[in-house]
Design a protein around this motif. Sequence first.
Motif, short mmCIF file in Angstrom:
data_model
loop_
_atom_site.label_atom_id
_atom_site.label_comp_id
_atom_site.label_asym_id
_atom_site.label_seq_id
_atom_site.Cartn_x
_atom_site.Cartn_y
_atom_site.Cartn_z
N HIS A 162 5.27 1.02 3.03
CA HIS A 162 6.38 1.86 3.50
C HIS A 162 7.04 1.16 4.67
N GLY A 163 8.36 1.23 4.72
CA GLY A 163 9.08 0.71 5.88
C GLY A 163 9.77 -0.62 5.61
N ARG A 164 10.08 -1.31 6.69
CA ARG A 164 10.80 -2.58 6.63
C ARG A 164 10.01 -3.62 5.83
N GLU A 165 10.63 -4.22 4.84
CA GLU A 165 10.04 -5.27 4.00
C GLU A 165 8.95 -4.73 3.05
N ALA A 166 8.89 -3.42 2.88
CA ALA A 166 7.84 -2.85 2.04
C ALA A 166 7.96 -3.29 0.59
N PRO A 208 6.53 5.09 -0.84
CA PRO A 208 7.52 4.81 -1.90
C PRO A 208 7.29 3.52 -2.67
N VAL A 209 6.54 2.58 -2.11
CA VAL A 209 6.31 1.29 -2.78
C VAL A 209 4.83 1.19 -3.13
N ALA A 210 4.53 0.84 -4.39
CA ALA A 210 3.15 0.71 -4.83
C ALA A 210 2.98 -0.55 -5.66
N GLY A 211 1.79 -1.10 -5.61
CA GLY A 211 1.46 -2.29 -6.39
C GLY A 211 -0.01 -2.27 -6.76
N MET A 212 -0.48 -3.41 -7.26
CA MET A 212 -1.89 -3.53 -7.65
C MET A 212 -2.32 -4.96 -7.40
N GLN A 213 -3.56 -5.13 -6.92
CA GLN A 213 -4.04 -6.47 -6.61
C GLN A 213 -5.42 -6.72 -7.22
N THR A 214 -5.62 -7.96 -7.64
CA THR A 214 -6.94 -8.38 -8.12
C THR A 214 -7.81 -8.75 -6.93
N THR A 215 -9.13 -8.62 -7.09
CA THR A 215 -10.01 -8.72 -5.92
C THR A 215 -11.07 -9.81 -6.00
N TYR A 216 -11.19 -10.54 -7.11
CA TYR A 216 -12.27 -11.51 -7.26
C TYR A 216 -12.16 -12.65 -6.25
N THR A 232 -4.27 -0.65 1.56
CA THR A 232 -4.96 -1.06 0.33
C THR A 232 -6.47 -1.00 0.56
N GLY A 233 -7.22 -1.36 -0.47
CA GLY A 233 -8.67 -1.50 -0.37
C GLY A 233 -9.05 -2.94 -0.68
N ASP A 234 -10.23 -3.36 -0.28
CA ASP A 234 -10.62 -4.74 -0.54
C ASP A 234 -11.33 -4.90 -1.88
N HIS A 235 -11.92 -3.82 -2.37
CA HIS A 235 -12.62 -3.80 -3.65
C HIS A 235 -13.06 -2.37 -3.88
N GLU A 236 -13.47 -2.04 -5.07
CA GLU A 236 -14.08 -0.73 -5.32
C GLU A 236 -15.58 -0.86 -5.13
#
Length: 529
Positions: free
Chosen positions: A496-500, A88-96, A347-351
């Motif tokens: 997902h879950g507590r503090e998600a 239910p919770v989604a975001g996006m992160q930069t990886t440099y 998540t992933g660490d990079h593509e």
Amino acid sequence: MKIGKQAGAALLAMLILFAATLACAAQPKYVFFFLGDGMSASQIQATEAYLATKSAIDKGLPPGPNYGELEAEYLLADENRLNMSKMPVAGMQTTYDSFALMTDSASSATAFACGIKTRSGTIGMDDTKTHSYKSVAQLAHENGMKVGIISSVSLDHATPAAYYASVPSRGDMNAIGTQLAATGYEFFGGGGLVKPDAPNDVYELLTNNGYEVRNTRESILALKDAPRDRVVCINPWLQDSSAMPYAIDRPDTNLSLAEMTEVAIANLYDGRSNNPARDNFFRGWGRKHEGNGKGFFIMVEGGKIDWACHANDAMATIGDMLDFDNAVGVALEFYRKHPEQTLIVVTGDHETGGMTIGHATTAYKAYYDRLLGQTNSFQYFRENGWTDHKDAYSGCCPDCASDPETLSSNGDMLALMENAFGLVWADLNEYQKEKLEDAYDQSLCGTNDNTADENRYLYGGYEPIIVTITHILNERASIGWTSYSHTGVPVPIFAHGREAERFAGFYDNTDIAKRLGEAMNLPSLPIEK
């Protein structure tokens, strides 16, 4: 009305205790952090498209052009979505990292684990390589939580290492393994160790520090019913570099990433009764009794997603994506028993590989059914098909290298391509055949008509004929690749879950460790050792 000093002090103490109780009630007791190495949105979409295509085939959709116009209902169907993308919770992160738009796994894992930027190749230290930092796992352990570290690659590899080690170079694997043995973490599982012997004997150190090492499927699964305080679980067959095999190659004697996650939970979960005979693992998940422990932190890495993407092998990638997501499913099963106490972050660490959904040769259509003929990974084929073929036919070199039809006239190799990859020579266009002929010459004889720069671009250091086979197979399915290395695109994150809700939004990869620490009520990261 005035309150006396003693009464006021008592009231203040009660308020502090009440606030502390609320804080403890709010923080998750069981925390899972899943890291798909090399995974970004493309790997997720490709895997879901594969599932949708298989579903359409199972439901009787006729083969051929219909797969190029796969209806959205198949892609949207719940059973064809990954566990992670339904969170239910989604975001996006930069990886440099400190000095590179395209990070490596050491610096990205350090960001996730310690909350700091560093340079590529460095683990648990800043970019000057003079200051070491504690990881969120170390802080959780110091706070009384049990810790489990799982990876499908070796346990002394860059990503798992960031959660327990600090070294200037990820290549110093003996030092990493030495620090692993000193952690006191309760569970390690997955791959083995690359450099366990010198200068330090890591296995001896593990034994001296109270660890039991298990390396058979039966003995590892037995831990579900008879947990150990400190255990290292290594799969019996390690394919390359002390890593678990690609999921597409996994023998029945090995554990999947999901099964290893189940075993880790069994060892770390503190919700058992005082009667071991009645304390079956899965029944234990459903007990209201939670024990007096402080819970656990488990990091699970799908490390060979990255390796498959480096080699531009879509089917090996999809196989390990599914294995990784099945492990996420195990955590979700645990969450359903403990919804108020569990946090899951993925998540992933990079593509890796510059994987694209779409290709110039297929325009707006995709044919993932064309992938279904591949039965093993590029690695397995190299070791179990190509090597024998090369030994049998390299005697024709160098004369055959100048023959424009070396491959097309070799029925054994054409049969190998069809049996191992489902790639039928007659279905290919002339340009694809030309590329395969050049690659075959290069692999068989070490020379072809291309320049060195062309070969470097086309093969990237991999076996020319094998990487060309996967390229053409993937292109026909509508999957492209731009790199044999990491790329710099942002990566999605799911929770997902507590503090998600802490993990919604767009932020830097260093914020993940900080937000995990905040969710777990740990000291504010980064913290120098």
